[in-house]
Design an enzyme around this catalytic site. Structure first.
Site, PDB file in Angstrom:
ATOM      1  N   LYS A 136       7.641   5.418   2.370  1.00 46.44           N
ATOM      2  CA  LYS A 136       8.330   4.183   2.759  1.00 46.44           C
ATOM      3  C   LYS A 136       8.985   3.529   1.558  1.00 46.44           C
ATOM      4  O   LYS A 136      10.035   2.903   1.668  1.00 46.44           O
ATOM      5  CB  LYS A 136       7.349   3.243   3.463  1.00 46.44           C
ATOM      6  CG  LYS A 136       6.832   3.881   4.743  1.00 46.44           C
ATOM      7  CD  LYS A 136       5.717   3.121   5.398  1.00 46.44           C
ATOM      8  CE  LYS A 136       5.104   3.928   6.531  1.00 46.44           C
ATOM      9  NZ  LYS A 136       4.362   5.128   6.096  1.00 46.44           N
ATOM     10  N   ASP A 194      -0.268   0.112  -5.373  1.00 50.70           N
ATOM     11  CA  ASP A 194      -1.345   0.881  -4.737  1.00 50.70           C
ATOM     12  C   ASP A 194      -2.549   0.832  -5.671  1.00 50.70           C
ATOM     13  O   ASP A 194      -2.392   0.742  -6.887  1.00 50.70           O
ATOM     14  CB  ASP A 194      -0.919   2.335  -4.492  1.00 50.70           C
ATOM     15  CG  ASP A 194      -1.736   2.985  -3.375  1.00 50.70           C
ATOM     16  OD1 ASP A 194      -1.201   3.115  -2.247  1.00 50.70           O
ATOM     17  OD2 ASP A 194      -2.900   3.359  -3.622  1.00 50.70           O
ATOM     18  N   GLY A 229       4.434   7.211  -1.056  1.00 53.27           N
ATOM     19  CA  GLY A 229       5.758   6.666  -1.309  1.00 53.27           C
ATOM     20  C   GLY A 229       6.853   6.967  -0.298  1.00 53.27           C
ATOM     21  O   GLY A 229       8.014   6.664  -0.572  1.00 53.27           O
ATOM     22  N   CYS A 278       0.903  -1.169   0.000  1.00 51.70           N
ATOM     23  CA  CYS A 278       0.000   0.000   0.000  1.00 51.70           C
ATOM     24  C   CYS A 278       0.927   1.201   0.000  1.00 51.70           C
ATOM     25  O   CYS A 278       1.164   1.813   1.036  1.00 51.70           O
ATOM     26  CB  CYS A 278      -0.897  -0.027   1.235  1.00 51.70           C
ATOM     27  SG  CYS A 278      -2.178  -1.281   1.150  1.00 51.70           S
ATOM     28  N   ALA A 279       1.464   1.539  -1.148  1.00 49.86           N
ATOM     29  CA  ALA A 279       2.725   2.288  -1.201  1.00 49.86           C
ATOM     30  C   ALA A 279       2.603   3.803  -1.287  1.00 49.86           C
ATOM     31  O   ALA A 279       3.502   4.523  -0.870  1.00 49.86           O
ATOM     32  CB  ALA A 279       3.539   1.791  -2.394  1.00 49.86           C
ATOM     33  N   ALA A 280       1.520   4.298  -1.880  1.00 44.84           N
ATOM     34  CA  ALA A 280       1.474   5.721  -2.229  1.00 44.84           C
ATOM     35  C   ALA A 280       1.121   6.586  -1.018  1.00 44.84           C
ATOM     36  O   ALA A 280       0.338   6.148  -0.169  1.00 44.84           O
ATOM     37  CB  ALA A 280       0.447   5.929  -3.328  1.00 44.84           C
ATOM     38  N   CYS A 332      -1.005   4.164  10.853  1.00 43.29           N
ATOM     39  CA  CYS A 332      -0.827   5.448  11.555  1.00 43.29           C
ATOM     40  C   CYS A 332      -2.083   5.712  12.377  1.00 43.29           C
ATOM     41  O   CYS A 332      -2.742   6.728  12.219  1.00 43.29           O
ATOM     42  CB  CYS A 332      -0.549   6.578  10.570  1.00 43.29           C
ATOM     43  SG  CYS A 332      -1.796   6.784   9.291  1.00 43.29           S
ATOM     44  N   ASP A 346       1.631  -1.171   4.834  1.00 47.11           N
ATOM     45  CA  ASP A 346       1.299   0.064   5.565  1.00 47.11           C
ATOM     46  C   ASP A 346      -0.175   0.325   5.249  1.00 47.11           C
ATOM     47  O   ASP A 346      -0.509   1.082   4.343  1.00 47.11           O
ATOM     48  CB  ASP A 346       2.216   1.186   5.065  1.00 47.11           C
ATOM     49  CG  ASP A 346       2.024   2.476   5.836  1.00 47.11           C
ATOM     50  OD1 ASP A 346       1.774   2.402   7.048  1.00 47.11           O
ATOM     51  OD2 ASP A 346       2.127   3.557   5.222  1.00 47.11           O
TER      52      ASP A 346
HETATM   53  C1  LIG Z   1      -1.485   4.646   4.710  1.00 46.87           C
HETATM   54  S1  LIG Z   1      -1.556   4.915   3.012  1.00 46.87           S
HETATM   55  C2  LIG Z   1       0.056   4.439   2.503  1.00 46.87           C
HETATM   56  C3  LIG Z   1       1.149   5.450   2.776  1.00 46.87           C
HETATM   57  C4  LIG Z   1       2.470   5.027   2.161  1.00 46.87           C
HETATM   58  N1  LIG Z   1       2.886   3.715   2.591  1.00 46.87           N
HETATM   59  C5  LIG Z   1       3.587   6.007   2.451  1.00 46.87           C
HETATM   60  O1  LIG Z   1       4.437   5.742   3.307  1.00 46.87           O
HETATM   61  O2  LIG Z   1       3.639   7.051   1.790  1.00 46.87           O
HETATM   62  C6  LIG Z   1      -2.517   3.569   2.463  1.00 46.87           C
HETATM   63  C7  LIG Z   1      -2.573   3.383   0.975  1.00 46.87           C
HETATM   64  O3  LIG Z   1      -3.267   2.162   0.721  1.00 46.87           O
HETATM   65  C8  LIG Z   1      -3.922   2.268  -0.518  1.00 46.87           C
HETATM   66  N2  LIG Z   1      -4.927   1.205  -0.553  1.00 46.87           N
HETATM   67  C9  LIG Z   1      -6.098   1.137   0.122  1.00 46.87           C
HETATM   68  N3  LIG Z   1      -6.728  -0.026  -0.148  1.00 46.87           N
HETATM   69  C10 LIG Z   1      -5.947  -0.713  -0.999  1.00 46.87           C
HETATM   70  C11 LIG Z   1      -6.048  -1.972  -1.642  1.00 46.87           C
HETATM   71  N4  LIG Z   1      -7.112  -2.757  -1.460  1.00 46.87           N
HETATM   72  N5  LIG Z   1      -5.045  -2.357  -2.480  1.00 46.87           N
HETATM   73  C12 LIG Z   1      -3.978  -1.556  -2.683  1.00 46.87           C
HETATM   74  N6  LIG Z   1      -3.831  -0.349  -2.111  1.00 46.87           N
HETATM   75  C13 LIG Z   1      -4.791   0.078  -1.273  1.00 46.87           C
HETATM   76  C14 LIG Z   1      -4.446   3.694  -0.523  1.00 46.87           C
HETATM   77  O4  LIG Z   1      -4.665   4.141  -1.850  1.00 46.87           O
HETATM   78  C15 LIG Z   1      -3.306   4.452   0.177  1.00 46.87           C
HETATM   79  O5  LIG Z   1      -2.428   5.015  -0.759  1.00 46.87           O
END
Ligand SMILES: C[S@@+](CC[C@H](N)C(=O)[O-])C[C@H]1O[C@@H](n2cnc3c(N)ncnc32)[C@H](O)[C@@H]1O
Length: 413
Positions: free
Chosen positions: A237, A252, A235, A231-233, A347, A294
């Site tokens: 991490k 993501d 970004g 769940c990268a965006a 978080c 994440d």
């Molecule tokens: C907490 S944020 C991630 C922050 C990121 N790891 C960072 O450090 O910048 C959670 C992310 O999970 C994505 N997300 C939510 N549900 C998802 C799914 N089923 N599959 C993939 N990504 C998902 C969201 O779009 C969001 O970008």
């Protein structure tokens, strides 16, 4: 004649309405101010933010100054909240408060608003440097973490937090002249303006990341190799993992958020493969040495920067998040090779999204065990259960941290 600064106050009123009545994030709600000059747009966000930091206490002041109870979602109440928040949080002079508040209630209870504001300003306002949080949040956190943590959270919400930067390598960090380092590859600055003005932004020498948010990627073993950031965006991490030398796949489901991740990678000159997909439908072609999950969450740990999360994270949102987190954990766990590492983080300050998710996962998956973390930053002591739980009050003298939960699991078989 239109009083100076009225457009910013009008925008702040709309932002608060979008956040409190329609449940929007501040970032989305602040779009209503996008056509204003930058200084007015910044003022609108600052007024809305200062109002949300102290809402329960502002309401108590208002209710104590009138026998005629104003409905919670009335414009008159919001205008009064904003005026008081400007006085307490931004030091706006009284004449400017009154001049910009009254036109906002034209056609409404203007005399009442004038009277309440006059009474409160004459009496003098309290500093509210440890304002109460919404009652349901205080109740939840008191039950989960105790009174000390609630009091620390009150102190924390009063101010915008300091700025944390993460660095790709020690050379970049040592070239950075300012700030305090609380962990390797980290600097903390007392800076509240545009980050693009700080030295090294254009050259991609660092990125903005709360120290607590940098902890999960620090748990991924240095030797890992192929790492999925599931769940990268946007970004933060992914950049840490790429900078540490891992071969990273950043997945993501949100294409617009992934576009920001790609911009971040381009600016910092780091590399990762990106995949737009829902992790609940996607399958990788091969297994990974490490997985960072994440997970999407209520984000209540970010309340210092985003006080509106406390008004959005109702019990049903937390329960829905917890359900999604369990499904993401169960599905992605199978993408790891035996001996591989799964780092889970949120978080959030809700045990349902942290400790309880991991307990439920481990009771269903005998092939995973907790690997206790090393000391990653002074003052962030690992929990005896083997995870890291960052709470309000930790590193308070240094400026505090976002609330966070992270744990390192190893697949044993
Ligand atoms: C907490 S944020 C991630 C922050 C990121 N790891 C960072 O450090 O910048 C959670 C992310 O999970 C994505 N997300 C939510 N549900 C998802 C799914 N089923 N599959 C993939 N990504 C998902 C969201 O779009 C969001 O970008």
């Amino acid at each position: 004649m239109t009083p100076e600064g009225l457009a910013a106050r009008r925008a702040a009123l709309r932002i608060l309405d979008a956040v409190l009545r329609r449940g929007q994030t501040m970032d989305n709600a602040a779009q209503v101010a996008r056509d204003l000059p930058p200084a007015d747009a910044a003022l609108a966000s600052a007024i809305a933010g200062e109002t949300l930091r102290r809402l329960p206490d502002l309401d108590a002041l208002i209710d104590g100054a009138t026998r005629q109870r104003l409905p919670d979602d009335s414009k008159a109440r919001t205008v009064l909240r904003m005026a008081l928040a400007q006085k307490i949080g931004l030091g706006t002079p009284d004449h400017a408060l009154v001049a910009t508040a009254l036109p906002l209630v034209d056609g409404g209870p203007r005399r009442l608003v004038h009277g309440v504001l006059g009474t409160l300003l004459r009496k003098g306002l309290p500093s509210l440097d440890a304002p109460r949080l919404p009652a349901d949040v205080e109740e939840r956190w008191r039950a989960a973490w105790g009174e000390e943590v609630v009091l620390a959270a009150r102190r924390a919400i009063a101010h915008r937090p300091l700025l944390d930067l993460s660095f790709a390598d020690h050379a970049a960090e040592s070239e950075f002249p300012e700030g305090v380092s609380l962990a390797p590859l980290h600097r903390r600055l007392d800076h509240h303006g545009a980050v693009t003005m700080l030295p090294g932004f254009g050259e991609g020498r660092w990125w903005v990341q709360d120290l607590a948010a940098s902890l999960p990627a620090r748990l991924v073993p240095a030797s890992a190799g192929r790492v999925l950031d599931a769940c990268a965006a946007p970004g933060g991490k992914t950049m840490q993992l790429a900078a540490a030398g891992h071969r990273v796949t950043a997945l993501d489901r949100s294409e617009s958020r992934l576009a920001r991740l790609r911009d971040n990678l381009a600016r910092t000159n780091l590399h990762a493969e990106t995949v737009t997909a829902d992790a609940l439908d996607w399958s990788p072609g091969e297994s990974f040495d490490a997985l960072l999950l994440d997970a999407p969450c209520s984000a209540t740990g970010t309340f210092r920067r985003h006080p509106e999360v406390l008004y959005r994270a109702r019990a049903s949102i937390i329960a829905d998040s917890a359900d999604l987190q369990s499904r993401l954990l169960e599905r992605s766990a199978d993408w790891l090779r035996p001996g591989g590492s799964l780092v889970y983080s949120v978080c959030s300050l809700e045990p349902e999204e942290g400790e309880q998710r991991i307990e439920a996962f481990l009771s269903a998956r005998a092939d995973f065990r907790i690997e206790p973390p090393p000391l990653l930053a002074d003052g962030v002591t690992p929990h005896s259960g083997g995870w890291l739980r960052v709470l309000p009050g930790m590193l308070e003298a240094e400026g505090g941290l976002d609330g966070f939960f992270t744990v390192h699991l190893v697949r044993t078989a």
